[in-house]
Design a protein around this motif. Structure first.
Motif, PDB file in Angstrom:
ATOM      1  N   ILE A  99       0.819  -1.218   0.000  1.00  0.00           N
ATOM      2  CA  ILE A  99       0.000   0.000   0.000  1.00  0.00           C
ATOM      3  C   ILE A  99       0.849   1.263   0.000  1.00  0.00           C
ATOM      4  CG2 ILE A  99      -1.848  -1.196   1.217  1.00  0.00           C
ATOM      5  CD1 ILE A  99      -1.062   0.287   3.744  1.00  0.00           C
ATOM      6  N   ARG A 100       2.167   1.119   0.155  1.00  0.00           N
ATOM      7  CA  ARG A 100       3.037   2.299   0.156  1.00  0.00           C
ATOM      8  C   ARG A 100       3.105   2.897  -1.245  1.00  0.00           C
ATOM      9  NH1 ARG A 100       8.690   1.105   3.038  1.00  0.00           N
ATOM     10  NH2 ARG A 100       8.831   3.369   2.713  1.00  0.00           N
ATOM     11  N   LEU A 101       2.777   4.181  -1.349  1.00  0.00           N
ATOM     12  CA  LEU A 101       2.799   4.932  -2.599  1.00  0.00           C
ATOM     13  C   LEU A 101       1.829   4.367  -3.641  1.00  0.00           C
ATOM     14  CD1 LEU A 101       6.662   5.469  -3.019  1.00  0.00           C
ATOM     15  CD2 LEU A 101       5.009   6.911  -1.810  1.00  0.00           C
ATOM     16  N   ASN A 102       0.934   3.471  -3.221  1.00  0.00           N
ATOM     17  CA  ASN A 102      -0.001   2.847  -4.157  1.00  0.00           C
ATOM     18  C   ASN A 102      -1.342   3.575  -4.076  1.00  0.00           C
ATOM     19  OD1 ASN A 102      -1.628   1.155  -5.715  1.00  0.00           O
ATOM     20  ND2 ASN A 102      -0.565  -0.695  -5.015  1.00  0.00           N
ATOM     21  N   PRO A 103      -1.827   4.130  -5.191  1.00  0.00           N
ATOM     22  CA  PRO A 103      -3.132   4.814  -5.142  1.00  0.00           C
ATOM     23  C   PRO A 103      -4.262   3.909  -4.672  1.00  0.00           C
ATOM     24  CG  PRO A 103      -1.970   5.312  -7.194  1.00  0.00           C
ATOM     25  CD  PRO A 103      -1.192   4.229  -6.516  1.00  0.00           C
ATOM     26  N   GLN A 104      -4.163   2.604  -4.941  1.00  0.00           N
ATOM     27  CA  GLN A 104      -5.207   1.686  -4.494  1.00  0.00           C
ATOM     28  C   GLN A 104      -5.212   1.492  -2.980  1.00  0.00           C
ATOM     29  OE1 GLN A 104      -5.404  -2.000  -6.875  1.00  0.00           O
ATOM     30  NE2 GLN A 104      -3.884  -1.111  -8.214  1.00  0.00           N
ATOM     31  N   GLY A 105      -4.110   1.849  -2.325  1.00  0.00           N
ATOM     32  CA  GLY A 105      -4.003   1.653  -0.890  1.00  0.00           C
ATOM     33  C   GLY A 105      -4.343   2.870  -0.066  1.00  0.00           C
ATOM     34  N   VAL A 106      -4.918   3.900  -0.690  1.00  0.00           N
ATOM     35  CA  VAL A 106      -5.295   5.104   0.042  1.00  0.00           C
ATOM     36  C   VAL A 106      -6.378   4.767   1.072  1.00  0.00           C
ATOM     37  CG1 VAL A 106      -6.301   7.403  -0.155  1.00  0.00           C
ATOM     38  CG2 VAL A 106      -4.696   6.598  -1.895  1.00  0.00           C
ATOM     39  N   GLY A 107      -6.175   5.180   2.315  1.00  0.00           N
ATOM     40  CA  GLY A 107      -7.141   4.930   3.378  1.00  0.00           C
ATOM     41  C   GLY A 107      -7.029   3.569   4.027  1.00  0.00           C
ATOM     42  N   MET A 108      -6.020   2.769   3.676  1.00  0.00           N
ATOM     43  CA  MET A 108      -5.889   1.430   4.243  1.00  0.00           C
ATOM     44  C   MET A 108      -4.903   1.361   5.401  1.00  0.00           C
ATOM     45  SD  MET A 108      -6.017  -1.095   0.936  1.00  0.00           S
ATOM     46  CE  MET A 108      -7.465  -1.155  -0.113  1.00  0.00           C
ATOM     47  N   LEU A 109      -4.369   2.494   5.813  1.00  0.00           N
ATOM     48  CA  LEU A 109      -3.395   2.475   6.898  1.00  0.00           C
ATOM     49  C   LEU A 109      -4.029   1.989   8.199  1.00  0.00           C
ATOM     50  CD1 LEU A 109      -0.544   3.077   7.840  1.00  0.00           C
ATOM     51  CD2 LEU A 109      -1.232   5.445   8.265  1.00  0.00           C
ATOM     52  N   ARG A 110      -5.257   2.422   8.471  1.00  0.00           N
ATOM     53  CA  ARG A 110      -5.923   1.978   9.693  1.00  0.00           C
ATOM     54  C   ARG A 110      -6.181   0.473   9.666  1.00  0.00           C
ATOM     55  NH1 ARG A 110     -11.009   5.602  11.150  1.00  0.00           N
ATOM     56  NH2 ARG A 110     -10.900   4.155  12.917  1.00  0.00           N
ATOM     57  N   ALA A 111      -6.461  -0.057   8.482  1.00  0.00           N
ATOM     58  CA  ALA A 111      -6.660  -1.503   8.371  1.00  0.00           C
ATOM     59  C   ALA A 111      -5.379  -2.255   8.714  1.00  0.00           C
ATOM     60  CB  ALA A 111      -7.122  -1.868   6.960  1.00  0.00           C
ATOM     61  N   MET A 112      -4.229  -1.721   8.295  1.00  0.00           N
ATOM     62  CA  MET A 112      -2.961  -2.375   8.609  1.00  0.00           C
ATOM     63  C   MET A 112      -2.686  -2.323  10.105  1.00  0.00           C
ATOM     64  SD  MET A 112      -1.845  -3.823   5.992  1.00  0.00           S
ATOM     65  CE  MET A 112      -0.556  -4.432   7.057  1.00  0.00           C
ATOM     66  N   VAL A 113      -3.047  -1.209  10.752  1.00  0.00           N
ATOM     67  CA  VAL A 113      -2.865  -1.122  12.199  1.00  0.00           C
ATOM     68  C   VAL A 113      -3.712  -2.188  12.902  1.00  0.00           C
ATOM     69  CG1 VAL A 113      -3.204   0.341  14.222  1.00  0.00           C
ATOM     70  CG2 VAL A 113      -2.272   1.327  12.124  1.00  0.00           C
ATOM     71  N   ALA A 114      -4.950  -2.369  12.432  1.00  0.00           N
ATOM     72  CA  ALA A 114      -5.825  -3.392  13.016  1.00  0.00           C
ATOM     73  C   ALA A 114      -5.273  -4.798  12.773  1.00  0.00           C
ATOM     74  CB  ALA A 114      -7.229  -3.265  12.435  1.00  0.00           C
ATOM     75  N   LEU A 115      -4.704  -5.032  11.608  1.00  0.00           N
ATOM     76  CA  LEU A 115      -4.118  -6.337  11.325  1.00  0.00           C
ATOM     77  C   LEU A 115      -2.936  -6.613  12.248  1.00  0.00           C
ATOM     78  CD1 LEU A 115      -4.173  -6.312   7.415  1.00  0.00           C
ATOM     79  CD2 LEU A 115      -5.553  -7.759   8.903  1.00  0.00           C
ATOM     80  N   ARG A 116      -2.115  -5.613  12.476  1.00  0.00           N
ATOM     81  CA  ARG A 116      -0.977  -5.774  13.377  1.00  0.00           C
ATOM     82  C   ARG A 116      -1.436  -6.044  14.814  1.00  0.00           C
ATOM     83  NH1 ARG A 116       3.782  -7.507  11.706  1.00  0.00           N
ATOM     84  NH2 ARG A 116       4.378  -6.506   9.765  1.00  0.00           N
ATOM     85  N   GLU A 117      -2.471  -5.358  15.253  1.00  0.00           N
ATOM     86  CA  GLU A 117      -2.993  -5.590  16.599  1.00  0.00           C
ATOM     87  C   GLU A 117      -3.541  -7.012  16.737  1.00  0.00           C
ATOM     88  OE1 GLU A 117      -5.851  -2.523  17.022  1.00  0.00           O
ATOM     89  OE2 GLU A 117      -4.389  -0.970  17.568  1.00  0.00           O
ATOM     90  N   THR A 118      -4.199  -7.488  15.683  1.00  0.00           N
ATOM     91  CA  THR A 118      -4.717  -8.855  15.715  1.00  0.00           C
ATOM     92  C   THR A 118      -3.587  -9.870  15.780  1.00  0.00           C
ATOM     93  OG1 THR A 118      -6.641  -8.144  14.420  1.00  0.00           O
ATOM     94  CG2 THR A 118      -6.194 -10.509  14.521  1.00  0.00           C
ATOM     95  N   LEU A 119      -2.534  -9.651  15.013  1.00  0.00           N
ATOM     96  CA  LEU A 119      -1.394 -10.565  15.051  1.00  0.00           C
ATOM     97  C   LEU A 119      -0.739 -10.553  16.431  1.00  0.00           C
ATOM     98  CD1 LEU A 119       0.564 -12.491  13.683  1.00  0.00           C
ATOM     99  CD2 LEU A 119       1.875 -10.506  12.895  1.00  0.00           C
ATOM    100  N   ALA A 120      -0.627  -9.380  17.054  1.00  0.00           N
ATOM    101  CA  ALA A 120      -0.041  -9.303  18.396  1.00  0.00           C
ATOM    102  C   ALA A 120      -0.867 -10.108  19.397  1.00  0.00           C
ATOM    103  CB  ALA A 120       0.070  -7.849  18.837  1.00  0.00           C
ATOM    104  N   ALA A 121      -2.198 -10.003  19.298  1.00  0.00           N
ATOM    105  CA  ALA A 121      -3.057 -10.762  20.201  1.00  0.00           C
ATOM    106  C   ALA A 121      -2.893 -12.266  19.985  1.00  0.00           C
ATOM    107  CB  ALA A 121      -4.514 -10.354  19.997  1.00  0.00           C
ATOM    108  N   LEU A 122      -2.833 -12.688  18.724  1.00  0.00           N
ATOM    109  CA  LEU A 122      -2.667 -14.118  18.444  1.00  0.00           C
ATOM    110  C   LEU A 122      -1.282 -14.606  18.869  1.00  0.00           C
ATOM    111  CD1 LEU A 122      -4.395 -14.409  14.944  1.00  0.00           C
ATOM    112  CD2 LEU A 122      -5.266 -15.168  17.155  1.00  0.00           C
ATOM    113  N   GLU A 123      -0.288 -13.754  18.746  1.00  0.00           N
ATOM    114  CA  GLU A 123       1.052 -14.150  19.194  1.00  0.00           C
ATOM    115  C   GLU A 123       1.068 -14.367  20.701  1.00  0.00           C
ATOM    116  OE1 GLU A 123       5.707 -12.682  18.723  1.00  0.00           O
ATOM    117  OE2 GLU A 123       4.050 -11.320  18.244  1.00  0.00           O
ATOM    118  N   HIS A 124       0.390 -13.502  21.464  1.00  0.00           N
ATOM    119  CA  HIS A 124       0.295 -13.697  22.909  1.00  0.00           C
ATOM    120  C   HIS A 124      -0.435 -14.999  23.226  1.00  0.00           C
ATOM    121  CE1 HIS A 124       0.566  -9.032  23.327  1.00  0.00           C
ATOM    122  NE2 HIS A 124       1.739  -9.596  23.077  1.00  0.00           N
ATOM    123  N   CYS A 125      -1.481 -15.292  22.474  1.00  0.00           N
ATOM    124  CA  CYS A 125      -2.200 -16.552  22.676  1.00  0.00           C
ATOM    125  C   CYS A 125      -1.297 -17.748  22.392  1.00  0.00           C
ATOM    126  CB  CYS A 125      -3.439 -16.606  21.782  1.00  0.00           C
ATOM    127  SG  CYS A 125      -4.736 -15.428  22.220  1.00  0.00           S
TER     128      CYS A 125
END
Length: 408
Positions: A231-257
């Protein structure tokens, strides 16, 4: 097909899914590169000051076109700069010293120094290559043609990257859901081993499987890294930064599990390997083992539900799995409380028993905190509604336990 079989059928393809995401079929990439190379050749043939067969243009297009737009832009910059710098170095030295063995060495040295200073990465060697070719052929038309063909190929590759570079958010979402199913699969295996009272060797195998979860987490982390770069510098990835933050938070939770599952498997393996087998141990009694297995079964179902719930939220922005997740977490807590009542506080194995209970609490609290965070700030749809009824598909361990209680 039993409920247990349905769970395994839903979980087993997840590991295959992770492998499929890492080794995506290359048919699209082959067609993408071939079409881009042909267009670059046609474009360069139409331009002036190029050779009758401008093969350098398609070569450049193939080299610069990458899987993500960010990588494509970086390769375009490095390729163009390396060729231009090499041509300039050759032009300066050929006008001063001509062509000889020592001037060739001087040209290569100067070109390599320029490439290193400009941090051209994998294209450092392209600087002396261009310099040698221009030095041997002479400047003028050869130098101009090489630069024009390189620019034509780079421009074609850049346009192809803008139009065809995919956003890999969906692949990351699928990988996260697959990871939650894999962890649920491990918990179900541990629950079955506990209920059956299997031999220590089985617990050792379960511990080895739990340790392998770290590799699964690393693979999913790689998928998320590719999604972030896509999504970096990609016009199709505009507005997807928050989605990536949510994906990272989900991975952190699963890693703790995953860490908690590994600790739980370690505790159970240590308990199974106790040398004093003749000593009365409350955790080895059938009722305690049934309680522990049932709690683990609900936690496994909660993990799988959490992964599917997050996938729904990523895809549609809503989910209908909050109630099943709440049910399994509540049921796991109730079984854990009853299990704690069955274990003797003055038992010689109480430290190990307490560690098992702590791991159950940690796993439940991790999922509970994630659920609370996801529902925070939204209206409570269950306000005033009684405790949700069990979902249609309960874990087989819970159903077998309930059946035994009815018979007794």
């Amino acid at each position: 097909m039993s409920s247990d079989q349905r769970i395994r059928a839903a979980v087993t393809p997840a590991r295959v899914g992770l492998r499929r995401l890492r080794t995506q079929p290359t048919a699209f990439e082959i067609a993408r590169l071939a079409v881009t190379a042909v267009l670059a050749f046609a474009f360069a043939s139409w331009l002036p000051d190029t050779s009758p067969r401008p093969v350098l243009a398609p070569l450049t297009a193939i080299l610069v076109l990458q899987i993500t737009l960010f990588q494509t832009i970086r390769h375009v910059w490095q390729r163009v700069v390396s060729v231009v710098v090499g041509v300039i170095v050759a032009a300066l030295l050929s006008s001063l010293v001509g062509f000889s063995w020592w001037s060739l060495g001087l040209t290569i040295t100067a070109a390599l120094i320029c490439g290193v200073l400009m941090r051209l990465g994998n294209y450092v060697l392209e600087v002396p290559i261009s310099a040698m070719l221009i030095l041997s052929l002479g400047t003028g038309a050869a130098a101009t043609g090489r630069i024009v063909e390189t620019l034509a190929g780079a421009l074609t590759g850049l346009i192809a990257g803008l139009l065809t570079s995919p956003v890999r958010i969906q692949a990351a979402e699928e990988a996260l859901e697959g990871l939650s199913d894999i962890m649920a699969h491990h918990l179900h295996d541990i629950a079955e081993a506990v209920e059956k009272g299997t031999e220590p060797r089985t617990y050792g195998e379960l511990l080895a499987q739990a340790r392998s979860l770290s590799r699964d987490v690393q693979r999913v982390d790689g998928e998320l890294a590719q999604a972030e770069e896509s999504i970096r510098l990609n016009p199709q990835g505009v507005g997807m930064l928050r989605a990536m933050v949510a994906l990272r938070e989900t991975l952190a939770a699963l890693e703790h599990c995953g860490i908690t599952i590994r600790g739980l498997a370690r505790c159970l393996a240590d308990h199974a390997n106790e040398s004093e087998s003749e000593r009365e141990d409350p955790l080895s009694q059938s009722d305690a083992r049934s309680r522990l297995a049932t709690a683990l079964g609900h936690l496994a179902s909660a993990l799988s539900t959490y992964g599917r719930m997050r996938r729904q939220q990523f895809t549609t922005g809503t989910t209908d799995l909050e109630d099943p997740l709440a049910y399994h977490l509540t049921a796991a807590h109730e079984e854990r409380v009853r299990l704690g009542e069955l274990l003797w506080a003055d038992s010689p194995d109480w430290p190990l028993h307490g560690e098992v209970l702590v791991h159950l609490d940690r796993l439940r609290n991790e999922l509970k905190s994630e659920r609370r965070m996801l529902t925070k700030g939204r209206p409570n749809r269950r306000l005033g509604i009684p405790k949700p009824s069990p979902p249609a598909t309960l874990s087989p361990i819970r159903r077998r336990t309930d059946l035994r209680r009815t018979r007794s």
